[in-house]
Design a protein around this motif. Structure first.
Motif, PDB file in Angstrom:
ATOM      1  N   LYS A  40       7.005   2.150   7.952  1.00 43.01           N
ATOM      2  CA  LYS A  40       6.782   0.748   8.471  1.00 43.01           C
ATOM      3  C   LYS A  40       5.689   1.054   8.757  1.00 43.01           C
ATOM      4  N   LYS A  41       5.176   1.394   9.890  1.00 38.39           N
ATOM      5  CA  LYS A  41       4.292   1.636  10.984  1.00 38.39           C
ATOM      6  C   LYS A  41       3.129   2.253  10.179  1.00 38.39           C
ATOM      7  N   GLU A  42       3.155   3.078   9.367  1.00 38.14           N
ATOM      8  CA  GLU A  42       2.720   3.863   9.441  1.00 38.14           C
ATOM      9  C   GLU A  42       1.490   3.227   7.781  1.00 38.14           C
ATOM     10  N   LEU A  43       2.553   2.466   7.090  1.00 37.85           N
ATOM     11  CA  LEU A  43       1.796   1.346   5.972  1.00 37.85           C
ATOM     12  C   LEU A  43       1.281   0.733   6.379  1.00 37.85           C
ATOM     13  N   GLU A  44       2.002  -0.214   7.726  1.00 37.23           N
ATOM     14  CA  GLU A  44       1.473  -1.582   8.091  1.00 37.23           C
ATOM     15  C   GLU A  44       0.350  -1.336   8.775  1.00 37.23           C
ATOM     16  N   MET A  45      -0.818  -0.121   9.159  1.00 32.46           N
ATOM     17  CA  MET A  45      -2.259   0.190   9.224  1.00 32.46           C
ATOM     18  C   MET A  45      -3.489   0.027   8.605  1.00 32.46           C
ATOM     19  N   TYR A  46      -2.465   0.336   7.173  1.00 36.20           N
ATOM     20  CA  TYR A  46      -3.053   0.089   5.676  1.00 36.20           C
ATOM     21  C   TYR A  46      -3.053  -0.884   4.930  1.00 36.20           C
ATOM     22  N   ASN A  47      -1.904  -1.700   5.468  1.00 30.70           N
ATOM     23  CA  ASN A  47      -1.586  -2.986   5.167  1.00 30.70           C
ATOM     24  C   ASN A  47      -1.470  -3.143   2.959  1.00 30.70           C
ATOM     25  N   VAL A  48      -0.664  -2.017   3.545  1.00 33.65           N
ATOM     26  CA  VAL A  48      -0.142  -1.868   1.617  1.00 33.65           C
ATOM     27  C   VAL A  48       1.826  -2.578   2.186  1.00 33.65           C
ATOM     28  N   VAL A  49       1.622  -3.299   0.860  1.00 37.47           N
ATOM     29  CA  VAL A  49       2.515  -4.062   0.351  1.00 37.47           C
ATOM     30  C   VAL A  49       2.864  -3.299  -0.562  1.00 37.47           C
ATOM     31  N   LEU A  50       4.629  -2.726  -0.154  1.00 40.22           N
ATOM     32  CA  LEU A  50       4.994  -1.737  -1.466  1.00 40.22           C
ATOM     33  C   LEU A  50       5.099  -2.265  -2.870  1.00 40.22           C
ATOM     34  N   PRO A  51       4.795  -1.893  -4.348  1.00 38.04           N
ATOM     35  CA  PRO A  51       5.762  -2.449  -5.028  1.00 38.04           C
ATOM     36  C   PRO A  51       6.513  -2.097  -5.482  1.00 38.04           C
ATOM     37  N   LYS A  52       7.129  -3.207  -6.161  1.00 39.21           N
ATOM     38  CA  LYS A  52       8.480  -3.730  -6.180  1.00 39.21           C
ATOM     39  C   LYS A  52       8.283  -3.339  -7.815  1.00 39.21           C
ATOM     40  N   ILE A  53       9.181  -1.785  -8.143  1.00 37.66           N
ATOM     41  CA  ILE A  53       9.371  -1.693  -9.720  1.00 37.66           C
ATOM     42  C   ILE A  53      10.261  -2.546 -10.827  1.00 37.66           C
ATOM     43  N   LYS A  54      10.708  -2.785 -11.478  1.00 40.93           N
ATOM     44  CA  LYS A  54      11.737  -3.099 -12.817  1.00 40.93           C
ATOM     45  C   LYS A  54      10.949  -2.249 -13.679  1.00 40.93           C
ATOM     46  N   GLU A  55       9.949  -2.752 -14.105  1.00 40.82           N
ATOM     47  CA  GLU A  55       9.696  -2.014 -15.637  1.00 40.82           C
ATOM     48  C   GLU A  55       8.471  -1.587 -15.448  1.00 40.82           C
ATOM     49  N   ILE A  56       7.865   0.046 -16.623  1.00 43.27           N
ATOM     50  CA  ILE A  56       6.564  -0.247 -16.512  1.00 43.27           C
ATOM     51  C   ILE A  56       6.212  -0.326 -17.807  1.00 43.27           C
ATOM     52  N   PRO A  57       4.834  -1.125 -18.226  1.00 41.64           N
ATOM     53  CA  PRO A  57       4.735  -0.903 -19.768  1.00 41.64           C
ATOM     54  C   PRO A  57       4.036   0.625 -20.454  1.00 41.64           C
ATOM     55  N   LYS A  58       4.480   0.139 -21.236  1.00 39.17           N
ATOM     56  CA  LYS A  58       4.208   1.723 -22.243  1.00 39.17           C
ATOM     57  C   LYS A  58       3.501   1.046 -23.681  1.00 39.17           C
ATOM     58  N   ILE A  59       2.867   1.842 -23.411  1.00 40.63           N
ATOM     59  CA  ILE A  59       1.042   0.868 -24.283  1.00 40.63           C
ATOM     60  C   ILE A  59       0.819   2.265 -24.780  1.00 40.63           C
ATOM     61  N   PRO A  60       0.946   2.189 -26.888  1.00 37.95           N
ATOM     62  CA  PRO A  60       0.493   3.352 -27.214  1.00 37.95           C
ATOM     63  C   PRO A  60      -1.069   3.201 -27.130  1.00 37.95           C
ATOM     64  N   LEU A  61      -1.835   4.838 -26.471  1.00 35.37           N
ATOM     65  CA  LEU A  61      -3.334   4.969 -25.652  1.00 35.37           C
ATOM     66  C   LEU A  61      -4.303   3.594 -26.669  1.00 35.37           C
ATOM     67  N   PHE A  62      -3.828   4.012 -28.866  1.00 31.02           N
ATOM     68  CA  PHE A  62      -4.886   3.392 -29.145  1.00 31.02           C
ATOM     69  C   PHE A  62      -5.190   2.444 -29.375  1.00 31.02           C
ATOM     70  N   GLU A  63      -3.569   1.477 -28.886  1.00 34.97           N
ATOM     71  CA  GLU A  63      -3.791  -0.047 -28.343  1.00 34.97           C
ATOM     72  C   GLU A  63      -4.165  -0.357 -27.292  1.00 34.97           C
ATOM     73  N   ALA A  64      -4.529   0.575 -26.388  1.00 33.97           N
ATOM     74  CA  ALA A  64      -5.095   0.416 -24.912  1.00 33.97           C
ATOM     75  C   ALA A  64      -6.568   0.238 -25.606  1.00 33.97           C
TER      76      ALA A  64
END
Lengths: 430, 430
Positions: B256-280
């Motif tokens: 907690k303390k260390e993350l605050e020093m860098y103003n990090v807001v931790l991401p809340k992960i549910k899903e991560i998009p999966k995209i084929p390279l050629f689409e990207a």
């Protein structure tokens, strides 16, 4: 359908289960066969009646099996699985296995076993060595983290050979010559001084020693600690005793099955005798007529002295202390009790040195003067010596050879047996 | 008398305590001074009235202090220690510090900071980076151990440059030439096949790449996994998602303390998009008029595409999938949906690739034929190819660059900031 491990089968009976693993052994009885399936958890007996599939199976294929587990008092572990479906998912392309996996003994030399590490590790008894080794690492990390130590990762490519000199491997680093680190010594001291105070590292160390013995490796895993604000080297020995107590407790709880394979009775540690080196040399001479080299004891001496300690103290371990300055690195803190000695120690475990440690010189001028006394040039030590200019506190540490402690714990004869993929003068593959 | 850390002082008031640390800052008021003591836990205000000792104190000395903690609303943290005894235990030998440790900003370039790592790490904000990094390693180890993975340590000195070729460092290994491993790829696959099934390794990897950029290191720590009996590469992506969820939970609880020093807001992960390279690539061209190299996206493309994903999916992460076979290693499993593609993926985190992974070819003949198709000689692959003859199961894995994930998590600009002692084309010390 979720996969079930062989060892989990006791709990879920009479329902269709999915197993995955390798064909460990086959016993044919004409119309059906017992096929033993091996996975990372153990071996389970399958009953297969499909003759067509039986004719396709070969030892060490990997397969997926659906079947119903049933009790059978005659099956190993009291359970067998009546197979409904079996699918080959990893084919084999060999004529003969280099040695047997499913027999009690390996009919091959250690060298052949090592050449075929990807085969020999299929044996549960061989994998057990590395299960125990992984738990030694876990216990090391757990203990020192609990004691407030910080884990570090320091470079293995280094610029200068000041610590070891001739026994270092050289690396071609772009347009210059670099070395592979013999130990994280300089860096762990630096990190202590940089404010981490107490650090540990689990990492490779490299020694270009020109001999192949049962106890040497040219690449090994070093379990290193270094800690500030100590009183003297006795604080460090207490840390090592604390770790060993924790280790044996941890192994008791996590490796029962694996320890039984090697008939290991874990030592109960209360105290570990601490004996000055010169005393040990005297005892060796008087009791065993064994002469020692100047300022050390040799491999035979370590074995004899461990025997003596076992008889006198009922201990597998002994600390040898007060090594002479001439036999220790330049940064070793001089002793204040014995002239010419240092605040250093080795830990001998069942006749083999598994640890070297000691208090370090922390004062810049004292270290610089000691370098000159040793015939070294302070300017060769660059950043290392420089880092002592900024209020370096008293500190010290030690290192445990992971493969060595594993070997001695399990009573193995050769350190290569406790190394996943050993590197020595002759071996660089697989 | 047992030492107390600065951060523990809230609990034990009005009794004599023993503190140890470094002189962080001094404010003199004639007859007395506020001296700030820094230890690994934080900084505490000391009140010293002894003028003789005050005249001897210098910034960054290390000292032992006995004193009485008292409440003082004006002191940082609400506590100060009235010093009864102070002893200098680590002297200083400098004229000027290379840069300030106790000011808000470091008035030095990154290169100077790295030259004086043993000074810059005395800053709590710099040490915080490595506290978080150590907890990333802890979370990685904890998660995969919980999932039944086995920790391995594989050699970094290897015989053959078959995987990487020109981008490898060479080592003079006794009388022959060896290489530093670019990754534990071959060995982790081998260990999966040897019956460990699921393995992880935390170890160094070496790349002799001839460029110095903000995101490349020549020696880095790779967090590797490899696991058997997978269905396809989507199983692997699920493992990575599982790890990331666990990681952010773990950091929330431990840093907690260390993350605050860098103003990090931790991401809340549910899903991560999966995209084929050629689409990207298509999206990049259509939306940003950004052309991509054949079969990949470049550094600018990664940043733009992350921006797109942030806007469209509100996610810091995106998996790019289905890389073409021509851009992936020979052992990558061909895709069955898209011609010429593979069952592979990269994970992009805030515009930077932090992971490469995929399913591997597990069939001996298929792998051998693919080598020939790639213009490689199967006989050059020796033990690696040979290990596929014995029932290798379907498997795959991935690797996370430790310094990269640390850097992106904390929003650092240069990967050297998240490396204790970086190695690059120009830097090999300290």
């Amino acid at each position: 359908m979720k996969r079930v491990l062989a060892a989990e089968l006791t709990e879920i009976m009479d329902d269709l289960v999915l197993l995955k693993g390798w064909i460990h052994k086959m016993k044919s009885f004409g119309k059906f066969a017992f096929v033993f399936l091996r996975d990372k958890s153990g071996v389970i007996q399958l009953v297969i009646e499909d003759e067509k599939i039986l004719s396709q199976l070969k030892l060490e294929m990997s397969v997926e099996v659906k079947g119903i587990p049933v009790k059978n008092g005659k099956a190993p572990g009291g359970i067998e699985v009546q197979v409904k479906e079996i699918e080959i998912i990893g084919k084999t392309y060999y004529d003969l296995l280099p040695f047997s996996i499913n027999q009690k003994k390996v009919e091959a030399t250690l060298e052949t076993e090592l050449d075929y590490r990807y085969i020999s590790l299929r044996r549960p008894d061989r994998r057990a060595i590395f299960k125990i080794q992984a738990e030694i690492v876990e216990a090391f990390k757990g203990y020192f983290k609990e004691q407030g130590f910080h884990e570090i990762h320091t470079p293995k490519i280094i610029a200068s050979g000041t610590e070891g000199g001739s026994e270092m491997f050289t690396v071609n680093y772009f347009d210059r010559r670099a070395f592979l680190a013999q130990s994280p010594q300089f860096y762990k001291q630096m990190m202590v001084g940089a404010g981490f105070e107490s650090v540990f590292e689990i990492g490779h160390a490299y020694r270009a020693e020109l001999h192949n013995t049962w106890r040497h490796l040219n690449e090994y895993v070093s379990l290193d600690i270094e800690t500030a604000f100590i009183k003297d080297e006795y604080d460090l020995m207490e840390f090592e005793i604390g770790f060993l107590k924790h280790l044996f407790q941890h192994l008791e709880e996590n490796c029962k099955k694996e320890l039984e394979m090697y008939n290991v009775v874990l030592p109960k540690i209360k105290e570990i005798p601490k004996i000055p080196l010169f005393e040990a040399q005297k005892i060796l001479l008087e009791k065993y007529d064994k002469k020692s080299p100047l300022g050390n004891i040799d491999a035979e001496g370590e074995i004899l002295f461990s025997k003596y300690i076992q008889e006198e103290y009922n201990s597998d371990f002994v600390f040898l202390t007060k090594y002479p300055a001439s036999k220790r690195p330049v940064y070793t803190m001089p002793d204040d009790q014995y002239e010419g000695a240092t605040k250093s120690f080795d830990l001998i475990y069942k006749g083999l040195e598994i640890t070297t440690g000691g208090q370090r010189i922390h004062d810049y001028e004292m270290l610089r003067d000691n370098m000159i006394k040793f015939g070294l040039k302070p300017e060769d030590f660059g950043f290392y010596l420089d880092s002592f200019k900024y209020g370096m506190p008293p500190h010290g540490g030690f290192a445990i050879g992971l493969e060595r402690i594993t070997m001695k714990l399990l009573g193995l004869d050769n350190i290569r047996e406790s190394t996943l993929l050993p590197r020595d003068m002759n071996r660089i593959t697989p």
